[in-house]
Each structure stands twice: as structure tokens, then as C-alpha cells.
Design a protein around this motif. Structure first.
Motif, PDB file in Angstrom:
ATOM      1  N   SER A   1       0.843  -1.185   0.000  1.00 28.01           N
ATOM      2  CA  SER A   1       0.000   0.000   0.000  1.00 28.01           C
ATOM      3  C   SER A   1       0.883   1.241   0.000  1.00 28.01           C
ATOM      4  N   LEU A   2       0.454   2.231  -0.776  1.00 28.77           N
ATOM      5  CA  LEU A   2       1.202   3.483  -0.822  1.00 28.77           C
ATOM      6  C   LEU A   2       0.246   4.571  -1.260  1.00 28.77           C
ATOM      7  N   SER A   3       0.282   5.707  -0.591  1.00 27.99           N
ATOM      8  CA  SER A   3      -0.494   6.820  -1.127  1.00 27.99           C
ATOM      9  C   SER A   3       0.424   8.022  -1.297  1.00 27.99           C
ATOM     10  N   VAL A   4       0.080   8.816  -2.275  1.00 29.60           N
ATOM     11  CA  VAL A   4       0.938   9.943  -2.647  1.00 29.60           C
ATOM     12  C   VAL A   4       0.091  11.208  -2.626  1.00 29.60           C
ATOM     13  N   ASP A   5       0.556  12.209  -1.905  1.00 30.78           N
ATOM     14  CA  ASP A   5      -0.168  13.477  -1.829  1.00 30.78           C
ATOM     15  C   ASP A   5       0.080  14.321  -3.076  1.00 30.78           C
ATOM     16  N   ALA A   6      -0.823  15.241  -3.314  1.00 29.99           N
ATOM     17  CA  ALA A   6      -0.629  16.178  -4.418  1.00 29.99           C
ATOM     18  C   ALA A   6       0.663  16.955  -4.187  1.00 29.99           C
ATOM     19  N   GLY A   7       1.478  17.043  -5.238  1.00 28.30           N
ATOM     20  CA  GLY A   7       2.715  17.810  -5.154  1.00 28.30           C
ATOM     21  C   GLY A   7       3.845  17.093  -4.445  1.00 28.30           C
ATOM     22  N   GLU A   8       3.586  15.880  -4.010  1.00 28.65           N
ATOM     23  CA  GLU A   8       4.620  15.148  -3.296  1.00 28.65           C
ATOM     24  C   GLU A   8       5.550  14.426  -4.272  1.00 28.65           C
ATOM     25  N   VAL A   9       6.821  14.318  -3.880  1.00 32.01           N
ATOM     26  CA  VAL A   9       7.763  13.549  -4.684  1.00 32.01           C
ATOM     27  C   VAL A   9       8.190  12.336  -3.861  1.00 32.01           C
ATOM     28  N   VAL A  10       7.820  11.151  -4.365  1.00 36.18           N
ATOM     29  CA  VAL A  10       8.146   9.923  -3.651  1.00 36.18           C
ATOM     30  C   VAL A  10       9.222   9.184  -4.431  1.00 36.18           C
ATOM     31  N   ALA A  11      10.319   8.886  -3.780  1.00 36.45           N
ATOM     32  CA  ALA A  11      11.369   8.090  -4.413  1.00 36.45           C
ATOM     33  C   ALA A  11      11.222   6.648  -3.944  1.00 36.45           C
ATOM     34  N   VAL A  12      11.268   5.722  -4.894  1.00 34.87           N
ATOM     35  CA  VAL A  12      11.185   4.308  -4.559  1.00 34.87           C
ATOM     36  C   VAL A  12      12.556   3.691  -4.818  1.00 34.87           C
ATOM     37  N   ILE A  13      13.138   3.133  -3.769  1.00 31.48           N
ATOM     38  CA  ILE A  13      14.458   2.514  -3.923  1.00 31.48           C
ATOM     39  C   ILE A  13      14.359   1.055  -3.490  1.00 31.48           C
ATOM     40  N   GLY A  14      15.384   0.300  -3.849  1.00 31.76           N
ATOM     41  CA  GLY A  14      15.393  -1.105  -3.446  1.00 31.76           C
ATOM     42  C   GLY A  14      16.222  -1.916  -4.405  1.00 31.76           C
TER      43      GLY A  14
ATOM     44  N   VAL B   1      10.933   8.765   0.974  1.00 35.27           N
ATOM     45  CA  VAL B   1      11.634   7.663   0.320  1.00 35.27           C
ATOM     46  C   VAL B   1      10.997   6.355   0.779  1.00 35.27           C
ATOM     47  N   VAL B   2      10.752   5.482  -0.203  1.00 35.44           N
ATOM     48  CA  VAL B   2      10.139   4.194   0.089  1.00 35.44           C
ATOM     49  C   VAL B   2      11.146   3.116  -0.263  1.00 35.44           C
ATOM     50  N   PHE B   3      11.448   2.242   0.684  1.00 34.64           N
ATOM     51  CA  PHE B   3      12.384   1.159   0.397  1.00 34.64           C
ATOM     52  C   PHE B   3      11.610  -0.136   0.198  1.00 34.64           C
ATOM     53  N   MET B   4      11.796  -0.727  -0.983  1.00 32.68           N
ATOM     54  CA  MET B   4      11.116  -1.987  -1.302  1.00 32.68           C
ATOM     55  C   MET B   4      12.108  -3.122  -1.343  1.00 32.68           C
ATOM     56  N   ASP B   5      11.663  -4.270  -0.885  1.00 27.87           N
ATOM     57  CA  ASP B   5      12.492  -5.469  -1.015  1.00 27.87           C
ATOM     58  C   ASP B   5      11.575  -6.683  -1.090  1.00 27.87           C
TER      59      ASP B   5
ATOM     60  N   VAL C   1       9.359  -2.185   2.855  1.00 31.19           N
ATOM     61  CA  VAL C   1       9.980  -2.550   4.126  1.00 31.19           C
ATOM     62  C   VAL C   1       9.983  -1.353   5.071  1.00 31.19           C
ATOM     63  N   GLU C   2      10.233  -0.192   4.472  1.00 27.42           N
ATOM     64  CA  GLU C   2      10.382   0.985   5.321  1.00 27.42           C
ATOM     65  C   GLU C   2      10.162   2.230   4.484  1.00 27.42           C
TER      66      GLU C   2
ATOM     67  N   THR D   1      16.996  -2.500   5.107  1.00 28.64           N
ATOM     68  CA  THR D   1      17.265  -1.161   4.594  1.00 28.64           C
ATOM     69  C   THR D   1      18.721  -0.807   4.842  1.00 28.64           C
ATOM     70  N   GLN D   2      19.196  -1.123   6.034  1.00 33.91           N
ATOM     71  CA  GLN D   2      20.587  -0.818   6.380  1.00 33.91           C
ATOM     72  C   GLN D   2      21.531  -1.539   5.420  1.00 33.91           C
ATOM     73  N   ALA D   3      21.236  -2.821   5.194  1.00 33.12           N
ATOM     74  CA  ALA D   3      22.114  -3.602   4.319  1.00 33.12           C
ATOM     75  C   ALA D   3      22.121  -3.014   2.908  1.00 33.12           C
ATOM     76  N   PHE D   4      20.905  -2.639   2.440  1.00 35.72           N
ATOM     77  CA  PHE D   4      20.821  -2.092   1.083  1.00 35.72           C
ATOM     78  C   PHE D   4      21.576  -0.775   0.982  1.00 35.72           C
ATOM     79  N   LEU D   5      21.371   0.112   1.948  1.00 33.57           N
ATOM     80  CA  LEU D   5      22.019   1.421   1.880  1.00 33.57           C
ATOM     81  C   LEU D   5      23.538   1.273   1.977  1.00 33.57           C
ATOM     82  N   ASN D   6      23.985   0.332   2.779  1.00 35.82           N
ATOM     83  CA  ASN D   6      25.430   0.096   2.864  1.00 35.82           C
ATOM     84  C   ASN D   6      25.987  -0.356   1.520  1.00 35.82           C
ATOM     85  N   SER D   7      25.188  -1.218   0.824  1.00 38.74           N
ATOM     86  CA  SER D   7      25.676  -1.739  -0.454  1.00 38.74           C
ATOM     87  C   SER D   7      25.717  -0.642  -1.510  1.00 38.74           C
ATOM     88  N   MET D   8      24.960   0.437  -1.294  1.00 43.29           N
ATOM     89  CA  MET D   8      24.918   1.489  -2.308  1.00 43.29           C
ATOM     90  C   MET D   8      26.073   2.458  -2.167  1.00 43.29           C
TER      91      MET D   8
END
Ligand SMILES: Nc1ncnc2c1ncn2[C@@H]1O[C@H](COP(=O)(O)OP(=O)(O)OP(=O)(O)O)[C@@H](O)[C@H]1O
Ligand SMILES: [Mg+2]
Lengths: 217, 251
Positions: free
Chosen positions: B23-36, B217-221, B226-227, B243-250
Motif C-alpha cells: 500500500s502506498l499513497s501519494v499526496d498532491a505535489g509530493e515527490v516519492v522516491a522508490v528505492i530497493g 523515500v520508500v524502500f522496497m524489497d 519494508v520501510e 534497509t541498512q544492508a541495502f544502503l550500505n551496499s549502495m
């Protein structure tokens, strides 16, 4: 030289018949081929399966056999049997046969267009028909020009098969003159005629390819 | 106001559950980044929003209108005409640009407004030219895409999507096919769009962009969200080990 001029009249008449066969076949088989190709790639198996069989039949048997069958055999077929005059019979055979070949060329061409083109068009709101007409087919035309050019050149020469229905196309007329005069010069003249026709075609297709290649890097 | 509300989106490819009731909702004018990580279902999720893929369960509402919902009878999409109209509110930019190679840059922009909205060519050319100026490609208007660099192509793709006046822009890794030195110009165009308060969902590997431009920011796995959180928090204090593992790998 004088001899050549004297046979030119009948040979030109034969050429007219050859050209008629050629142009009518092209005018019918290109659109029919396109429709068949679209049916062949359709997700509806009641369309794609029968078209597959059709293509297999017409590419899998000799054109001469199809020609003879439609002229001599069709009248005896129950329900759909009709008796066709020689010219319409030949046109039907050629158009059906070439449509099968064109269908395969178009199918391959359409399938060579990247899926991203459909998606790009879809997210902009284009319908399937708009996508085909404005986005996919213009790219297909460019890609299929070389194989289509090949087929049309083959068709120029294939038209000579209508001698089997005793129609006086260029080749049969020529043979008649050779047998009458015991002179093989008409064969050479006929070759020149065929070469001239294929030359014009080759040149025309080159022009088309140039025109459509404007967008290639 | 919510521009996108996606609830319990379920998506299967054969035996593989690619989206697990997210589930995800996005507000008007919002910028959502999806990472993973690769294969986590980011593209699939984005493509479900505008019906490039159909969902196997869940509900999607766009700009207050229901695109699809799931009831006792299963998944039901809005009738075709409505569905197409709703999906048109979302422009999309692809990793591979998907420009139309047989059309010039300007023609790429005006084709859809002409065909879909039935607008006259003369009426839309000024707007299209303004969009090209905005992405800095006005001089390229009569070139074919094959003549452009990757960064230029992607800016044309952004302008092409904007020419349909979408309410929302979806980006699927818009810079991943670009040479590193060309990503900047595309990210600049996207940043400008964000500053104009376009609602945006951006699948990206550009952590810098996510950090600086995104509101969330939305982290998908593995098909799950996930977060999620504000970029400053998620990047500096990720809560979940994945999330920690992914961000470390980046890094
Ligand atoms: N058309 C398809 N058919 C079958 N499986 C698919 C299809 N498209 C995607 N998948 C699978 O679904 C999963 C999610 O894919 P998706 O492309 O959404 O991931 P992603 O997060 O966008 O990855 P990437 O960062 O590599 O783009 C992957 O396991 C992928 O192999
Ligand atoms: Mg992806």
C-alpha cells in the motif's frame, strides 16, 4: 533491327497483360497480407490459428498448383465452387499466394518493433489502432522494404506462370513468335523487357528506402 | 489531497508473488522516491499504477477516481474509456526512453495531443516548443531521436509526457541507461518539475536525487515496502536491517 521492331507490337501487348497481372496482384496482396499479419499475431486464436494454416498452405504448395486448382479445380468444389474466367482466376491465385508471403514479412516486421514502443504509445493514451497506424506500421514499412522489394521482383517473373491458362503474357507471346519464326531473338527482347521492369522496381524501392531512412541515425 | 491511493496491491507472475499486498499513497505535489534492490518489484509496482500491468488484488485510486478495486467478484477495472482517461492523468518516463524513432523531436511531443485529445497541430506546437525550451532542447526540435545523446533523449521523453498535461509523473529509473556524465541534465529537469509541485513517483538508484529532491523515500524489497520515511531520516537512521544492508551496499 527491323525484325525486332516488327515483333515489338505483340510483345508490348503481352507486356501490358504482364503488368496488369503484376499491379492488380500487388494492389490486392499487400493489404490482404497486412490484415493476415495482424490476425496472425492477434491474441485471439480463432484468428491466428486459421491464418497460420492459410499461410502454411499457400507457402507450402507450388504457385502453379494453386493457379491450376483455382482455374480447373474450383468449379467442382461443393458450396464455394465457382467458375472463374482465366484472368480473374489468375488474379485470385496470385493475390492469395503473395498475401501469404507478405503476411509473413509483415508479421516478422511488426514483431521486430520493440515492446517499449507499444508501452510508450499506451501511456500517452493512444488506442491500439492509433498505435498501429501511427507508431508501429511506419517503422515496419521501413524494415520490410527490402524483403517486400524481393517479393515484388519475384512476382514480375512469376506472372509468366499464367501461360498455363493459355493467357498471352509477355513470355507466352514471345514463345509463340519464336516458334513461328524459328528465330530466338525474341527471347533476348523479352529478357530486356523483364530486366527493364525489375530495374524500375529496384530503383523505386531504393527511393522509398532512402525516404524512410531519414530517421535512422 | 491524495493523488494516488494504492491499497493491498497483489501481483503474481505465475508462481511468483512479485507484489505482496503493498500500500502506498501519494499526496498532491509530493515527490516519492522508490528505492530497493534489483528484482524487488519497483518497476512492477509503478507499471501497475498506470495499468501497464494488471493487478491480482487490491485497489488503486487516482486523483479521486477508482481505477481498479477488488470485491467479492474479484479484480474489477473501471470501464475501458474511464480507465484510459484515468491512466492518462499519469505521464511515464522509461529507462529506455521509448521515443518514437520515425518522428522528429517536435513530432514526438505533438503526436499524442493530436491523436488522443484531437487538438489541432497549430494549437499545440507553441506549447510543445515551450516544453522543449524548458528542457533545453528547442534547437533539436527537427532532429530525429537517433541524433540525440541519451540525456537529450530522456529530456525529450520527459517533455513528451508533459505535453499531455499529466497530473502525476511516474519515472522508472530514468537515468539508469545513461552514461554517468549525462545523468545530471536529466535529474535537473526532474528537479525543476518537482519545484513546480508536480506529483512524482520516481524509481531510482540515484540516492543523491532521492535525498535532495524527494519528500519521502520508500524502500522496497522482495515485493514489500519494508520501510518509508523522510529522506533525511531514512538515509541517516534506517530502522530495518534490510534497509541498512541495502544502503550500505549502495555506498
Ligand atoms: N513479465 C514478467 N514475467 C515474469 N516475471 C517478471 C516479469 N516482469 C518482472 N518479473 C519478475 O518480477 C520481479 C520484480 O521485477 P521488477 O522488474 O518489478 O523489479 P525491479 O525492482 O524493478 O528491479 P530492477 O531494479 O532490476 O529494475 C523479478 O523477480 C522479475 O524477475
Ligand atoms: Mg525496474
Amino acid at each position: 533491327m527491323e525484325y525486332v521492331l516488327s515483333i515489338l507490337g505483340p510483345m508490348l501487348e503481352g507486356t501490358v497483360l504482364t503488368l496488369q497481372m503484376f499491379f492488380i496482384t500487388i494492389a490486392l496482396s499487400l493489404p490482404l497480407g497486412l490484415v493476415l499479419a495482424l490476425a496472425r499475431i492477434s491474441h485471439f486464436s480463432f484468428l491466428s490459428k486459421p491464418v497460420g494454416v492459410y499461410i502454411w498452405l499457400f507457402r507450402g504448395t507450388p504457385l502453379m498448383l494453386q493457379l491450376l486448382f483455382i482455374y480447373f479445380g474450383l468449379p467442382f468444389v461443393p458450396v464455394i465452387g465457382v467458375r472463374l474466367e482465366d484472368f480473374p482466376a489468375a488474379v485470385v491465385a496470385f493475390a492469395l499466394n503473395y498475401a501469404a508471403y507478405f503476411a509473413e514479412i509483415f508479421r516478422a516486421g511488426i514483431q521486430s518493433v520493440d515492446r517499449g514502443q507499444y508501452e510508450g504509445a499506451k501511456v500517452l493514451g493512444l488506442s491500439y489502432l492509433q498505435t498501429m497506424r501511427r507508431i508501429i506500421l511506419p517503422q515496419v514499412i521501413y524494415r520490410v522494404l527490402p524483403p517486400v522489394s524481393n517479393e515484388t521482383i519475384t512476382l514480375v517473373k512469376d506472372t509468366s506462370l499464367i501461360y498455363a491458362l493459355a493467357m498471352n503474357d509477355l513470355l507466352r507471346t514471345t514463345r509463340g513468335i519464336v516458334q513461328r519464326d524459328f528465330n530466338t531473338t525474341p527471347f533476348i527482347v523479352a529478357a530486356v523487357f523483364y530486366l527493364a521492369m525489375t530495374l524500375v522496381l529496384t530503383w523505386g524501392f531504393q527511393k522509398l528506402e532512402k525516404k524512410y531512412s531519414a530517421y535512422e541515425a | 489531497m491524495k493523488k494516488i491511493v494504492a491499497e493491498n496491491i497483489d501481483k503474481w507472475y505465475g508462481q511468483l508473488e512479485v507484489l505482496k499486498k503493498i500500500s502506498l499513497s501519494v499526496d498532491a505535489g509530493e515527490v516519492v522516491a522508490v528505492i530497493g534492490p534489483s528484482g524487488s518489484g519497483k518497476s512492477t509496482f509503478l507499471r501497475c499504477l498506470n495499468r501497464l500491468e494488471e493487478i491480482d488484488g487490491g485497489r488503486i485510486e487516482v486523483d479521486g477516481e477508482v481505477l481498479v478495486e477488488t470485491g467479492a467478484a474479484g479484480v474489477v477495472y473501471a470501464p475501458d474509456a474511464d480507465s484510459r482517461r484515468i491512466c492518462r492523468k499519469m505521464g511515464m518516463v522509461f529507462q529506455q526512453f521509448n521515443l518514437f524513432p520515425h518522428l522528429t523531436v517536435l513530432e514526438n511531443l505533438i503526436e499524442a495531443p493530436m491523436l488522443v485529445k484531437g487538438l489541432a497541430k497549430e494549437a499545440i506546437i507553441p506549447e510543445a516548443e515551450a516544453l522543449l525550451r524548458k528542457v533545453g532542447l528547442f534547437e533539436k526540435r527537427d532532429n530525429y531521436p537517433a541524433r540525440l545523446s541519451g540525456g537529450q533523449k530522456q529530456r525529450v521523453a520527459i517533455a513528451r509526457a508533459l505535453a499531455m498535461k499529466p497530473e502525476i509523473m511516474l519515472f522508472d529509473e530514468p537515468t539508469s541507461a545513461l552514461d554517468p556524465e549525462l545523468t545530471g541534465e536529466v535529474l535537473r529537469a526532474m528537479r525543476q518539475l518537482a519545484e513546480e509541485h508536480m506529483t512524482m513517483v520516481v524509481v531510482t538508484h540515484e540516492m543523491g536525487f532521492a535525498r535532495e529532491v524527494a519528500n519521502r523515500v520508500v524502500f522496497m524489497d522482495q515485493g514489500e515496502i519494508v520501510e518509508e520515511g523522510k529522506p533525511a531520516e531514512l538515509f541517516s537512521r534506517p530502522q530495518h536491517p534490510r534497509t541498512q544492508a541495502f544502503l550500505n551496499s549502495m555506498l
